[in-house]
Design an enzyme around this catalytic site. Sequence first.
Site, PDB file in Angstrom:
ATOM      1  N   HIS A 115       0.835  -1.214   0.000  1.00  0.00           N
ATOM      2  CA  HIS A 115       0.000   0.000   0.000  1.00  0.00           C
ATOM      3  C   HIS A 115       0.871   1.266   0.000  1.00  0.00           C
ATOM      4  O   HIS A 115       0.649   2.189  -0.800  1.00  0.00           O
ATOM      5  CB  HIS A 115      -0.913  -0.029   1.229  1.00  0.00           C
ATOM      6  CG  HIS A 115      -1.806   1.153   1.378  1.00  0.00           C
ATOM      7  ND1 HIS A 115      -3.109   1.178   0.918  1.00  0.00           N
ATOM      8  CD2 HIS A 115      -1.595   2.385   1.930  1.00  0.00           C
ATOM      9  CE1 HIS A 115      -3.645   2.358   1.180  1.00  0.00           C
ATOM     10  NE2 HIS A 115      -2.751   3.118   1.803  1.00  0.00           N
ATOM     11  N   GLU A 116       1.868   1.306   0.881  1.00  0.00           N
ATOM     12  CA  GLU A 116       2.699   2.516   0.968  1.00  0.00           C
ATOM     13  C   GLU A 116       3.530   2.726  -0.289  1.00  0.00           C
ATOM     14  O   GLU A 116       3.780   3.866  -0.703  1.00  0.00           O
ATOM     15  CB  GLU A 116       3.585   2.471   2.213  1.00  0.00           C
ATOM     16  CG  GLU A 116       2.814   2.447   3.528  1.00  0.00           C
ATOM     17  CD  GLU A 116       1.881   3.628   3.732  1.00  0.00           C
ATOM     18  OE1 GLU A 116       2.144   4.715   3.185  1.00  0.00           O
ATOM     19  OE2 GLU A 116       0.857   3.458   4.427  1.00  0.00           O
ATOM     20  N   HIS A 175       1.625   4.691  -2.669  1.00  0.00           N
ATOM     21  CA  HIS A 175       1.737   6.142  -2.411  1.00  0.00           C
ATOM     22  C   HIS A 175       3.076   6.688  -2.907  1.00  0.00           C
ATOM     23  O   HIS A 175       3.122   7.760  -3.521  1.00  0.00           O
ATOM     24  CB  HIS A 175       1.594   6.432  -0.919  1.00  0.00           C
ATOM     25  CG  HIS A 175       0.220   6.251  -0.355  1.00  0.00           C
ATOM     26  ND1 HIS A 175      -0.918   6.686  -1.009  1.00  0.00           N
ATOM     27  CD2 HIS A 175      -0.206   5.707   0.818  1.00  0.00           C
ATOM     28  CE1 HIS A 175      -1.973   6.410  -0.247  1.00  0.00           C
ATOM     29  NE2 HIS A 175      -1.578   5.809   0.848  1.00  0.00           N
ATOM     30  N   HIS A 211      -5.799   7.277  -2.639  1.00  0.00           N
ATOM     31  CA  HIS A 211      -6.729   6.224  -2.207  1.00  0.00           C
ATOM     32  C   HIS A 211      -7.824   5.999  -3.235  1.00  0.00           C
ATOM     33  O   HIS A 211      -8.192   6.890  -3.989  1.00  0.00           O
ATOM     34  CB  HIS A 211      -7.321   6.580  -0.841  1.00  0.00           C
ATOM     35  CG  HIS A 211      -6.328   6.411   0.270  1.00  0.00           C
ATOM     36  ND1 HIS A 211      -6.330   7.183   1.410  1.00  0.00           N
ATOM     37  CD2 HIS A 211      -5.287   5.535   0.408  1.00  0.00           C
ATOM     38  CE1 HIS A 211      -5.336   6.790   2.199  1.00  0.00           C
ATOM     39  NE2 HIS A 211      -4.689   5.806   1.611  1.00  0.00           N
TER      40      HIS A 211
HETATM   41  N1  TQI Z   1      -1.489   5.417   7.002  1.00  0.00           N
HETATM   42  C1  TQI Z   1      -2.175   6.236   6.085  1.00  0.00           C
HETATM   43  C2  TQI Z   1      -2.146   5.612   4.680  1.00  0.00           C
HETATM   44  O1  TQI Z   1      -1.059   5.208   4.224  1.00  0.00           O
HETATM   45  C3  TQI Z   1      -1.531   7.597   5.996  1.00  0.00           C
HETATM   46  C4  TQI Z   1      -2.325   8.470   5.098  1.00  0.00           C
HETATM   47  C5  TQI Z   1      -3.538   8.981   5.329  1.00  0.00           C
HETATM   48  C6  TQI Z   1      -1.980   8.820   3.790  1.00  0.00           C
HETATM   49  N2  TQI Z   1      -3.949   9.669   4.228  1.00  0.00           N
HETATM   50  C7  TQI Z   1      -3.019   9.585   3.287  1.00  0.00           C
HETATM   51  C8  TQI Z   1      -0.882   8.574   3.001  1.00  0.00           C
HETATM   52  C9  TQI Z   1      -3.008  10.072   1.997  1.00  0.00           C
HETATM   53  C10 TQI Z   1      -0.857   9.070   1.742  1.00  0.00           C
HETATM   54  C11 TQI Z   1      -1.925   9.798   1.223  1.00  0.00           C
HETATM   55  O2  TQI Z   1      -3.185   5.520   4.093  1.00  0.00           O
HETATM   56  S1  TQI Z   1      -2.204   4.151   7.717  1.00  0.00           S
HETATM   57  C12 TQI Z   1      -3.503   1.309   5.322  1.00  0.00           C
HETATM   58  C13 TQI Z   1      -4.814   0.856   4.832  1.00  0.00           C
HETATM   59  C14 TQI Z   1      -2.282   2.859   6.601  1.00  0.00           C
HETATM   60  C15 TQI Z   1      -3.465   2.414   6.148  1.00  0.00           C
HETATM   61  O3  TQI Z   1      -1.308   3.767   8.742  1.00  0.00           O
HETATM   62  O4  TQI Z   1      -3.516   4.523   8.094  1.00  0.00           O
HETATM   63  C16 TQI Z   1      -2.382   0.675   4.965  1.00  0.00           C
HETATM   64  C17 TQI Z   1      -1.127   2.233   6.241  1.00  0.00           C
HETATM   65  F1  TQI Z   1      -5.111   1.389   3.710  1.00  0.00           F
HETATM   66  F2  TQI Z   1      -4.869  -0.424   4.632  1.00  0.00           F
HETATM   67  F3  TQI Z   1      -5.705   1.126   5.712  1.00  0.00           F
HETATM   68  C18 TQI Z   1      -1.166   1.140   5.406  1.00  0.00           C
HETATM   69 CL1  TQI Z   1      -2.412  -0.750   3.994  1.00  0.00          CL
HETATM   70 ZN    ZN Z   2      -2.931   5.067   2.180  1.00  0.00          ZN
END
Ligand code: TQI
Ligand code: ZN
Length: 172
Positions: free
Chosen positions: A129-130, A133, A139
Amino acid sequence: LYAYFPGTPTWPSDKTELKYAITATSAVSIDLSVLKTVFARAFGRWSAATTLTFSETDSPSDADITIGFYNGSHGDGEPFDGVLGTLAHAFSPTDGRFHLDAAETWVAEGDVTQADSDVAVDLESVAVHEIGHLLGLGHTSVTEAIMYPTIKTRTRKVDLANDDVEGIQNLY
Ligand code: TQI
Ligand code: ZN
Ligand code: ZN
């Protein structure tokens, strides 16, 4: 449907070979050899869908992407929050920073669905996922996709969905 960051930032089209370095691992108990395997697998899922390639370097100064585990405040104004909540974050192209919350119960070997802890989080799932990004994906509204904004604990979700593939192929 997939989405991009404002202004649709991407890595430049003449830079298809991206290097990553795993630079901060002292706050996590997983062996470096295991981390290297997990991140290589996660990058490989995106390279399989694009013309991009990823290779690991031991020299952070040569790296386009740096990966590290941190607790709490770690110098970028986006402090981690302990168990669950924010698990990790990554910045849009071409920043390259990918940080993981060292307070999570990361599972990198074995089956997270069988983990002893009900707060266990699958490292490869979060990494895939990261990396999305890092490459410029925001998303999506498609629940099956890697770039959907929520994941359950004790869940493994590592295969790109058609939505992820279409999103990244539109960029690279
Ligand atoms: N971290 C968020 C994410 O990576 C951080 C974030 C929020 C973000 N809004 C964003 C990053 C917009 C970039 C752009 O989405 S998290 C998931 C998921 C997170 C969440 O820790 O909430 C994953 C990290 F999507 F599965 F919920 C990894 Cl896989
Ligand atoms: Zn994300
Ligand atoms: Zn950070």
